[in-house]
Design an enzyme around this catalytic site. Sequence first.
Site, PDB file in Angstrom:
ATOM      1  N   ASP A   1       0.866  -1.174   0.000  1.00 38.94           N
ATOM      2  CA  ASP A   1       0.000   0.000   0.000  1.00 38.94           C
ATOM      3  C   ASP A   1       0.912   1.236   0.000  1.00 38.94           C
ATOM      4  OD1 ASP A   1      -2.191   1.677  -0.045  1.00 38.94           O
ATOM      5  OD2 ASP A   1      -3.271   0.617   1.523  1.00 38.94           O
TER       6      ASP A   1
HETATM    7  C1  NOJ Z   1      -4.117   3.925   0.065  1.00 37.03           C
HETATM    8  C2  NOJ Z   1      -5.298   3.023   0.248  1.00 37.03           C
HETATM    9  O1  NOJ Z   1      -5.180   2.289   1.449  1.00 37.03           O
HETATM   10  C3  NOJ Z   1      -5.489   2.051  -0.889  1.00 37.03           C
HETATM   11  O2  NOJ Z   1      -6.690   1.362  -0.689  1.00 37.03           O
HETATM   12  C4  NOJ Z   1      -5.454   2.766  -2.205  1.00 37.03           C
HETATM   13  O3  NOJ Z   1      -5.685   1.866  -3.263  1.00 37.03           O
HETATM   14  C5  NOJ Z   1      -4.105   3.456  -2.350  1.00 37.03           C
HETATM   15  N1  NOJ Z   1      -3.965   4.439  -1.279  1.00 37.03           N
HETATM   16  C6  NOJ Z   1      -3.933   4.147  -3.698  1.00 37.03           C
HETATM   17  O4  NOJ Z   1      -4.677   5.278  -3.780  1.00 37.03           O
END
Ligand code: NOJ
Length: 668
Positions: free
Chosen positions: A243
Amino acid sequence: MTLAEKIGQLTLVNVGPGVLPGDLRAAVRAGKAGAVLDVVDVATVNELQRIAAHDSRLGIPLLVGRDVIHGFKTVLPIPLGQAAAWNPELVQQGARMAALEAAASGVNWTFAPMIDIARDPRWGRIAESFGEDPHLAAVLGVAAIRGFQGDGLSLPGAIAACAKHFVGYGASEGGRDYGYVGIPEVDLRNVYMPPFRAAADAGVATFMAAFSDVNGVPASGNRFLTRTVLRDEWRFPGFVVSDWDSIVDMVPAPVANDKARSPLSPGMEMVSTTYRDHLPGLLAAKRVDPRLLDDAVRNVLRVKMQLGLFERPVTDPAVYPGVASAANLALARELATQSLVLLQNRNGVLPLASKRLHSLAVIGPLADDAYEQLGTWAPDGDPALSRTPLQAIRETVGARVTVQHVRAMSTTRTMTTAGFSEAVAAASGSDAAVVFLGEESILSGESRSRASIDLPGNQMDLLRAVKRAGKPVIVVILAGRPLTIEPILADADAVLYAWHPGVMAGPAIADILFGVESPSGKLPVTFPRVVGQVPLYYAHRNMGKPASQASFLHIDDIAARTPQTGLKNASQYLDAGYAPLYEFGYGLSYTSYAYSGISVEPSRARAGLPITVRAVVKNVGQVAGDEVAQLYVRDLVGSVTRPVRELKGFQRIHLAGRKPGGFVSIVD
Ligand code: NOJ
């Protein structure tokens, strides 16, 4: 491939502040960026793809990622609302539609579906989830994956899906986002992992590691999760992306004492640059096995090949159907209609089908807000496409009913009462009032945890004031989570829970209010009476001393100096009892259904053999409607404890009513 080119394939670069397009072009040309996120302008995407495919030494096209969570241009209900529809076919069609709209912009990878089990409404990301149940989340997650990936990743309009967040993110302590997660393996395996297992079996192309520290080892560096379970047990062939910054987030954890720790647990790194900065040194020092690097690169290249990117790196928007087309809006409307859950309907106040209805007050901060109804993840949505409840109510009733609109509060958090008298006057002068309350979209989603899940601001007081006008009051709640709404029930003759329904909120809500459709949504998550009951979910274990009506004495009814032995010991709260306000699976309709002829074959279960359960479901009311038949099982004796009930199957069925034409509504 050179080492730099390999690391490039594992580097996901965000396009935003701090990343100059010039730098990005150079990085792509040098093979140092294998994937980008948040570029949705097709000309820019194509320019980058041409550089990658034609100007870089190896000619490897880019993955172009985007959070297409509940629609793209055509914004659908938030996932929690979609789950309330209990309709995998519509979820699949919604994801297909979103994939086609996104693909026209050059997006070839979405960070969806989110299939975290969410049992804590304080956690803002419950909005993005399919709710509390592993079976429901698994079925809907697979439906979304099929929609995104279509009939094959290489076909035009297919985008790679991403099962996220692996795993346990929904169990963040206290509902605080990014919090610690402690889940015993029995619950990891039985509750949190099943949707991910189903996603892997359905051929999802990618996984995303959770931000969470899971049982003391962050998911982004957790070998048990990403190797033992995902690769060795489930044989997942795709790649795992971290993430956003979740690899460097291990430094404050601290399981890494400096940034030079990259366990290559996720195969691709999102945004942070640990791999680029430290992998060469770690490889040289023989602290990372080079085979791990090669495997990770292979997994990424395989997905790029499956997507047909080498054959078609550049997007031609003309081959895609138009965005926000009439068909897409119709689908958004159907999904929104099915997502609405009728929680209370005293004296059949709904539908507003009486010919004697001549005037209606439409009140509240969310009655006519084209932006807020879109919900948490609508970065590509356009509020100009929204049809609000007020607009739709006016269109539905035409000139026959006088509609007075009073916003009364500028936001859901407003604390002034300045607009209340106008709202009360409108309600007094009308036959009924529909009050639109809830949460603005900014109050749910990532990093939007709330410790109180009451209606924010002065909304309770607004409702009380309107109720004093003495007219029937219908409350419609737009929110990203279950709110603690017990205090409003006395003042609301009817309560319709709408979640954030997306672009077609208005027509969907109006159809239910006026009886064009019968409500059919069912709760995908338990509604607590007070926040202190959380976590509260239907599939709980049977404690040694289960609570019951007989065991319960409310705090107000306990006599002074009652001896400690004078109360029954049971698993309950003295001040909130043991039951939720509304259970998972609950939702009213304008008709009623009768179940009969239930049969189970074979009548004695045998390990490994399927059991078939049949029932005859009849619509015994007047009007047509959709019923969601739900099958629960209970394992009475086992080697480990099992929940009191577990959902194992469900089916939404349309049943005609006695009156073939449906309602005699004021719009007939
Ligand atoms: C953080 C989030 O936790 C995740 O779900 C998301 O896909 C990413 N950012 C990208 O934006």
